[in-house]
Design an enzyme around this catalytic site. Structure first.
Site, PDB file in Angstrom:
ATOM      1  N   CYS A   1       0.800  -1.227   0.000  1.00 14.52           N
ATOM      2  CA  CYS A   1       0.000   0.000   0.000  1.00 14.52           C
ATOM      3  C   CYS A   1       0.832   1.275   0.000  1.00 14.52           C
ATOM      4  CB  CYS A   1      -0.920   0.012   1.217  1.00 14.52           C
ATOM      5  SG  CYS A   1      -1.758  -1.544   1.506  1.00 14.52           S
TER       6      CYS A   1
ATOM      7  N   PHE B   1       1.071  -3.015   4.549  1.00 16.51           N
ATOM      8  CA  PHE B   1       1.306  -4.346   5.089  1.00 16.51           C
ATOM      9  C   PHE B   1       2.812  -4.630   5.063  1.00 16.51           C
ATOM     10  CE2 PHE B   1      -2.861  -6.975   4.491  1.00 16.51           C
ATOM     11  CZ  PHE B   1      -3.396  -6.317   5.590  1.00 16.51           C
TER      12      PHE B   1
ATOM     13  N   LYS C   1      -9.706   7.958   1.363  1.00 14.31           N
ATOM     14  CA  LYS C   1     -10.170   6.615   0.996  1.00 14.31           C
ATOM     15  C   LYS C   1     -11.680   6.481   1.201  1.00 14.31           C
ATOM     16  CE  LYS C   1      -5.949   3.849   1.675  1.00 14.31           C
ATOM     17  NZ  LYS C   1      -4.991   4.883   2.133  1.00 14.31           N
TER      18      LYS C   1
ATOM     19  N   GLU D   1      -2.597   4.621  13.537  1.00 13.00           N
ATOM     20  CA  GLU D   1      -2.160   5.833  12.851  1.00 13.00           C
ATOM     21  C   GLU D   1      -2.369   7.067  13.726  1.00 13.00           C
ATOM     22  OE1 GLU D   1      -2.318   8.024   8.492  1.00 13.00           O
ATOM     23  OE2 GLU D   1      -3.839   6.522   8.962  1.00 13.00           O
TER      24      GLU D   1
ATOM     25  N   HIS E   1      -9.547   1.933  -1.310  1.00 17.18           N
ATOM     26  CA  HIS E   1      -8.132   1.642  -1.132  1.00 17.18           C
ATOM     27  C   HIS E   1      -7.606   0.956  -2.375  1.00 17.18           C
ATOM     28  CE1 HIS E   1      -4.326   0.663   0.363  1.00 17.18           C
ATOM     29  NE2 HIS E   1      -4.633   0.240   1.595  1.00 17.18           N
TER      30      HIS E   1
ATOM     31  N   HIS F   1      -3.436   7.773   6.044  1.00 11.61           N
ATOM     32  CA  HIS F   1      -3.618   6.490   5.355  1.00 11.61           C
ATOM     33  C   HIS F   1      -5.075   6.044   5.526  1.00 11.61           C
ATOM     34  CE1 HIS F   1      -2.323   2.842   3.444  1.00 11.61           C
ATOM     35  NE2 HIS F   1      -2.690   2.093   4.468  1.00 11.61           N
TER      36      HIS F   1
END
Length: 419
Positions: free
Chosen positions: A170, A405, A339, A318, A344, A307
């Site tokens: 990502c 990830f 998003k 986050e 995403h 994010h």
């Protein structure tokens, strides 16, 4: 060290297939998240067994009949949608900026991010192979390469400088833009075309994510008290980067200045993020601004494009990272999560969110996060909801976070350019 600015932008996204259309949807809060579109090969049916029923899919992209998206028959046959999104987005950015007319094509860099490659092609070839023992077409290899988009951009534009594609889940698009920024700033390339592209919404991909139990059964609602997961998407955003002095000399429009880039690894867990890792990348991005001749302490940060995937864990981690990195200023920094509009898009996500961040700085107005019923009070963040908000011009630094990830974190620092 050279100062680096963004002079051209292009995109293919679920909320618009041009920067103008993207901007309109961004500020109208018009989401691209919608029920499954069944009008494409391999699309899930309503009774597919998936726990979720929505994605954020690109609409009205037609490289055959739409002159704005035109690709030759050879490129169409030999490329998957992910690469095609990247090619058209790069073309838009290059045409708007005039970059190719003002820099030596032999030295321009192309740096892209794509994590999944040609998923639709790969899945269809495997389906035919394992159910019918059918011959795999020879184009399967070049259609499934994650670097297909970067190669095709170079071929179309006649660019023979360094060309590379990065795959860091990502964070791919953000890593790509950061590397391109560093190359131009250091003089390794006179200019660059950079960004991310991804078209991963094949049935097998959706089933795999469904198995992870992190996709929302409804819609992505980042930082909402009732958030219940992410929404998968696709798309591309590409940018032209060049030194400030070169842009000024030719009178190019400057959207924003890139002033810093920070990277880190959690070194913790393949899927469970760690706040310390993300915080380190944010601090490094701010510290890196010194190399661009900009003093950017935490007090100067006026916007964070988070994010913000909308999962319980990611948003909480986050938020903790923002507090660790920015200390006492964290609760007063406006935070948005786009998003909620675009979904995403994995490797393209960071580039699409950089586009939103740059537009916010250029227009002096911060887009809002949609779908939030009530901001989670435990996060102690100033989440922008309900309507756009003016940028505080005294706090002209914006951060764009990508937390992937594998614990791979990448953060870009942008500055509003006022001349």
């Amino acid at each position: 060290m050279k100062r680096v600015v963004v002079t051209g932008m292009g995109c293919i996204t679920p909320i618009g297939n041009s920067v103008e259309a993207f901007r309109d949807s961004l500020y109208a809060g018009r989401t691209g998240i919608a029920p499954f579109d069944t009008n494409f090969p391999g699309a899930p049916s309503p009774d597919s067994g998936l726990r979720f029923k929505t994605t954020a899919r690109v609409r009205d992209f037609d490289p055959v009949h739409n002159p704005a998206h035109h690709l030759s028959s050879g490129v169409i046959v030999s490329s998957d949608s992910s690469a095609q999104f990247g090619i058209i987005s790069a073309r838009q950015a290059a045409e708007e900026s005039g970059l190719l007319q003002h820099h030596d094509r032999a030295d321009i860099a192309i740096v892209t991010g794509c994590a999944c490659g040609g998923r639709a092609t790969e899945e269809e070839a495997n389906r035919q192979l394992y159910t019918r023992n059918a011959r795999v077409p020879p184009t399967a290899i070049i259609r499934t390469m994650a670097s297909s988009g970067s190669s095709n951009i170079a071929i179309e534009m006649g660019v023979s400088g360094p060309v590379v594609n990065l795959s860091t889940a990502c964070a791919s698009g953000t890593h790509a833009m950061g590397l391109a920024f560093q190359m131009v700033r250091a003089g390794m390339a006179p200019a660059a075309i950079a960004g991310g592209y991804e078209a991963p919404l094949s049935f097998g991909f959706l089933r795999a994510w469904d198995s992870m139990r992190v996709v929302s059964p409804t819609s992505c609602r980042p930082f909402s008290v009732d958030r219940d997961g992410m929404t998968l998407g696709e798309g591309a955003a590409m940018f032209t980067l060049e030194p400030l002095d070169a842009a000024l000399e030719r009178g190019a429009h400057i959207y924003a200045e890139i002033v810093g880039f920070g990277m880190s690894a959690d070194a913790h867990h393949i899927t469970q993020p760690r706040a310390e890792g993300a915080a380190l990348a944010m601090r490094r991005a701010l510290e890196d601004t010194a190399h661009s001749g900009v003093d950017a302490p935490a007090s100067r940060v006026g916007y964070i494009n988070a994010h913000g995937t909308g999962t319980q864990t990611n948003d909480a981690v986050e938020a903790a990272a923002i507090h660790q990195a920015l200390g006492e200023f964290a609760p007063r920094i406006p935070v948005g999560a786009t998003k909620s509009l675009t979904g995403h898009s994995i490797g393209a996500a960071g580039a699409i969110e950089a586009l939103a961040t740059i537009l916010a700085l250029d227009g002096g107005s911060l887009p809002y996060t949609v779908g939030v019923s009530e901001i989670d009070p435990t996060l102690n963040l100033d989440i922008i909801t309900g309507e756009e908000r003016p940028l505080d011009l005294q706090r002209d630094i914006a951060l764009s976070n990508s937390l992937a990830f594998g614990g791979l974190n990448a953060v870009l620092a942008f500055r509003r350019y006022d001349g």
